[in-house]
Design an enzyme around this catalytic site. Structure first.
Site, PDB file in Angstrom:
ATOM      1  N   ALA A 129       0.811  -1.140  -0.034  1.00 32.05           N
ATOM      2  CA  ALA A 129      -0.042   0.079   0.146  1.00 32.05           C
ATOM      3  C   ALA A 129       0.651   1.314  -0.048  1.00 32.05           C
ATOM      4  O   ALA A 129       0.183   2.490   0.126  1.00 32.05           O
ATOM      5  CB  ALA A 129      -0.985  -0.114   1.455  1.00 32.05           C
ATOM      6  N   HIS A 227      -0.993   7.920   3.024  1.00 29.01           N
ATOM      7  CA  HIS A 227       0.353   7.791   3.506  1.00 29.01           C
ATOM      8  C   HIS A 227       1.114   8.679   2.944  1.00 29.01           C
ATOM      9  O   HIS A 227       1.411   8.656   1.863  1.00 29.01           O
ATOM     10  CB  HIS A 227       0.966   6.492   3.409  1.00 29.01           C
ATOM     11  CG  HIS A 227      -0.083   5.423   3.717  1.00 29.01           C
ATOM     12  ND1 HIS A 227      -0.355   5.008   5.186  1.00 29.01           N
ATOM     13  CD2 HIS A 227      -0.651   4.416   2.959  1.00 29.01           C
ATOM     14  CE1 HIS A 227      -1.215   4.037   5.160  1.00 29.01           C
ATOM     15  NE2 HIS A 227      -1.310   3.521   3.916  1.00 29.01           N
TER      16      HIS A 227
HETATM   17  N1  LIG Z   1       1.733  -4.952   3.167  1.00 29.32           N
HETATM   18  C1  LIG Z   1       0.726  -4.124   2.999  1.00 29.32           C
HETATM   19  O1  LIG Z   1       0.792  -3.196   2.209  1.00 29.32           O
HETATM   20  C2  LIG Z   1      -0.661  -4.690   3.368  1.00 29.32           C
HETATM   21  C3  LIG Z   1      -0.814  -5.926   4.096  1.00 29.32           C
HETATM   22  N2  LIG Z   1      -1.849  -5.944   4.521  1.00 29.32           N
HETATM   23  C4  LIG Z   1      -1.949  -7.353   5.265  1.00 29.32           C
HETATM   24  O2  LIG Z   1      -2.380  -8.413   4.652  1.00 29.32           O
HETATM   25  C5  LIG Z   1      -2.991  -9.378   5.461  1.00 29.32           C
HETATM   26  C6  LIG Z   1      -4.213  -9.811   4.468  1.00 29.32           C
HETATM   27  O3  LIG Z   1      -5.149  -8.609   4.378  1.00 29.32           O
HETATM   28  P1  LIG Z   1      -6.348  -8.538   3.648  1.00 29.32           P
HETATM   29  O4  LIG Z   1      -6.591  -9.619   2.530  1.00 29.32           O
HETATM   30  O5  LIG Z   1      -6.939  -7.165   3.660  1.00 29.32           O
HETATM   31  O6  LIG Z   1      -7.392  -9.307   4.985  1.00 29.32           O
HETATM   32  P2  LIG Z   1      -8.823 -10.039   4.900  1.00 29.32           P
HETATM   33  O7  LIG Z   1      -9.423  -9.942   6.442  1.00 29.32           O
HETATM   34  O8  LIG Z   1      -9.605  -9.421   3.967  1.00 29.32           O
HETATM   35  O9  LIG Z   1      -8.643 -11.477   4.752  1.00 29.32           O
HETATM   36  C7  LIG Z   1      -7.878 -12.368   5.554  1.00 29.32           C
HETATM   37  C8  LIG Z   1      -8.067 -13.871   5.169  1.00 29.32           C
HETATM   38  O10 LIG Z   1      -7.129 -14.642   6.061  1.00 29.32           O
HETATM   39  C9  LIG Z   1      -8.246 -15.787   6.119  1.00 29.32           C
HETATM   40  N3  LIG Z   1      -7.649 -16.659   7.405  1.00 29.32           N
HETATM   41  C10 LIG Z   1      -7.899 -16.505   8.458  1.00 29.32           C
HETATM   42  N4  LIG Z   1      -7.586 -17.466   9.295  1.00 29.32           N
HETATM   43  C11 LIG Z   1      -6.860 -18.421   8.650  1.00 29.32           C
HETATM   44  C12 LIG Z   1      -6.296 -19.617   8.745  1.00 29.32           C
HETATM   45  N5  LIG Z   1      -6.348 -20.238  10.005  1.00 29.32           N
HETATM   46  N6  LIG Z   1      -5.677 -20.275   7.677  1.00 29.32           N
HETATM   47  C13 LIG Z   1      -5.816 -19.682   6.399  1.00 29.32           C
HETATM   48  N7  LIG Z   1      -6.316 -18.625   5.913  1.00 29.32           N
HETATM   49  C14 LIG Z   1      -6.823 -17.763   7.236  1.00 29.32           C
HETATM   50  C15 LIG Z   1      -9.570 -15.506   6.265  1.00 29.32           C
HETATM   51  O11 LIG Z   1     -10.098 -16.370   5.965  1.00 29.32           O
HETATM   52  P3  LIG Z   1     -11.675 -16.647   5.841  1.00 29.32           P
HETATM   53  O12 LIG Z   1     -12.229 -15.812   4.768  1.00 29.32           O
HETATM   54  O13 LIG Z   1     -12.179 -18.074   5.561  1.00 29.32           O
HETATM   55  O14 LIG Z   1     -12.195 -16.014   7.169  1.00 29.32           O
HETATM   56  C16 LIG Z   1      -9.296 -14.077   5.110  1.00 29.32           C
HETATM   57  O15 LIG Z   1     -10.126 -14.719   4.030  1.00 29.32           O
HETATM   58  C17 LIG Z   1      -3.174  -8.782   6.629  1.00 29.32           C
HETATM   59  O16 LIG Z   1      -2.372  -9.079   7.786  1.00 29.32           O
HETATM   60  C18 LIG Z   1      -3.166  -7.394   6.490  1.00 29.32           C
HETATM   61  O17 LIG Z   1      -2.846  -6.645   7.430  1.00 29.32           O
HETATM   62  C19 LIG Z   1      -2.897  -5.316   4.214  1.00 29.32           C
HETATM   63  C20 LIG Z   1      -2.887  -4.308   3.473  1.00 29.32           C
HETATM   64  C21 LIG Z   1      -1.504  -3.645   3.010  1.00 29.32           C
HETATM   65  O1  LIG Z   2      -0.418  -0.794   5.683  1.00 35.23           O
HETATM   66  C1  LIG Z   2      -1.566  -1.474   5.643  1.00 35.23           C
HETATM   67  O2  LIG Z   2      -1.715  -2.484   6.375  1.00 35.23           O
HETATM   68  C2  LIG Z   2      -2.641  -0.952   4.805  1.00 35.23           C
HETATM   69  C3  LIG Z   2      -2.881   0.209   4.547  1.00 35.23           C
HETATM   70  O3  LIG Z   2      -2.266   1.164   5.233  1.00 35.23           O
HETATM   71  C4  LIG Z   2      -3.388   0.609   3.137  1.00 35.23           C
HETATM   72  O4  LIG Z   2      -3.804  -0.407   2.651  1.00 35.23           O
HETATM   73  O5  LIG Z   2      -3.481   1.849   2.923  1.00 35.23           O
END
Ligand SMILES: NC(=O)C1=CN([C@@H]2O[C@H](COP(=O)(O)OP(=O)(O)OC[C@H]3O[C@@H](n4cnc5c(N)ncnc54)[C@H](OP(=O)(O)O)[C@@H]3O)[C@@H](O)[C@H]2O)C=CC1
Ligand SMILES: O=C([O-])CC(=O)C(=O)O
Length: 275
Positions: A129, A227
């Protein structure tokens, strides 16, 4: 060590089928990333995941986290931060690669970096992001004097963060911007594990989590996760801002999955642009 060459086909696992995982699965299963084949996915709710997979152009099995590594060359971790080590360790142990989205959790799982160094496996952190990690990495080859970031999110983009609960900060009915955090990237990763992965990516690219400073604002006047980074170094001074349109998950910008797709394409490309 099982690192692959650029020309070999890579069998990709996606762990987590939320906003990011679903978008990635659609693109890879549609054959839009040359040299990469979606091979398996994992999610908490397997019935829901199977229903989603049935809408993809290529059918893949829904497996448990433990079942992914034996059948795949690389995992894309896009699940809750608490699962980072469970998802990534088996791949690193086997000398394979992992793309990590729950970047904040890397700060509390030092063993993963050690594991990668020992086994020859690789952890990839996409820009996600954020903006401008290429410039920060380049500046870090010299001396960086300071790295500051200011994040503004609509209140729902910060909902549920442990820092808010611990400090009894309520965002309901907020009518003007409220500064909810000021500190370093390490403390931000503890207090906002699902909201501020970007500041940890910035820290890893630059001067580390203690010296990377951040303000977080809950701002009802913005609709985008915004950001702004300010870097001062002995080679350049730069300020950059990105305004992310939220995906179906208000915490996560739409551009995040696109950043991963760009990284996958770069891995296989003959011409690689950017640091
Ligand atoms: N690096 C970056 O720039 C960014 C990083 N992130 C991070 O990326 C990650 C994913 O984000 P996002 O897609 O928005 O999250 P979501 O909350 O939309 O999705 C998370 C997924 O993880 C699944 N999950 C939960 N428990 C388990 C398990 N035990 N085994 C396998 N899968 C599981 C859920 O499954 P179910 O659907 O079955 O509940 C859900 O589909 C988060 O940690 C977030 O903070 C997000 C934005 C930016
Ligand atoms: O950093 C993150 O986890 C997500 C975030 O800020 C964005 O998507 O803008």
């Amino acid at each position: 060590m099982q690192q692959q060459s650029q020309t070999e086909v890579t069998r990709v696992a996606i762990a987590g089928l939320g906003a990011i995982g679903q978008s990635l699965a659609r693109t890879i299963a549609a054959g839009e990333v040359p040299g990469m084949i979606l091979t398996a996915v994992s999610a908490r709710n397997h019935d829901k995941a199977r229903e989603f997979v049935s809408t993809l152009k290529t059918q893949v099995p829904v497996l448990t986290i433990e079942e992914l590594e034996p059948v795949c060359d690389m995992v894309i971790e896009c699940a809750p931060a608490a699962l980072l080590s469970d998802i990534v360790s088996p791949f690193l142990n086997a000398g394979k690669s992992a793309i990590v989205l729950s970047v904040g959790a890397l700060l509390f799982n030092d063993h993963l970096r050690e594991l990668a160094n020992r086994s020859g496996g690789s952890i990839y952190v996409p820009t996600g992001a954020l903006i401008g990690l290429d410039a920060v990495i380049a500046a870090a080859q010299g001396d960086i004097h300071s790295v500051r970031m200011i994040t503004r999110k609509p209140p729902q983009g910060l909902a549920g963060a442990p820092h808010l609960e611990a400090n009894q900060i309520t965002l309901d009915g907020l009518t003007e911007p409220l500064k909810v955090f000021e500190g370093n990237a390490r403390d931000a990763a503890k207090g906002f594990p699902a909201n501020l992965n970007v500041v940890v990516a910035l820290a890893l690219a630059g001067v580390g989590p203690e010296k990377t400073l951040l303000e977080i604002w809950a701002d009802p006047t913005v609709t985008r996760n915004t950001h702004s980074i300010n870097v001062d170094s002995d080679s350049a001074r730069f300020t950059m801002t990105i305004e992310n349109i939220p995906s179906e998950n208000p915490k996560t910008g739409r551009i995040v999955a696109q950043s991963v797709i760009a990284m996958l394409k770069k891995m296989k490309a003959g011409l690689k642009v950017g640091t």
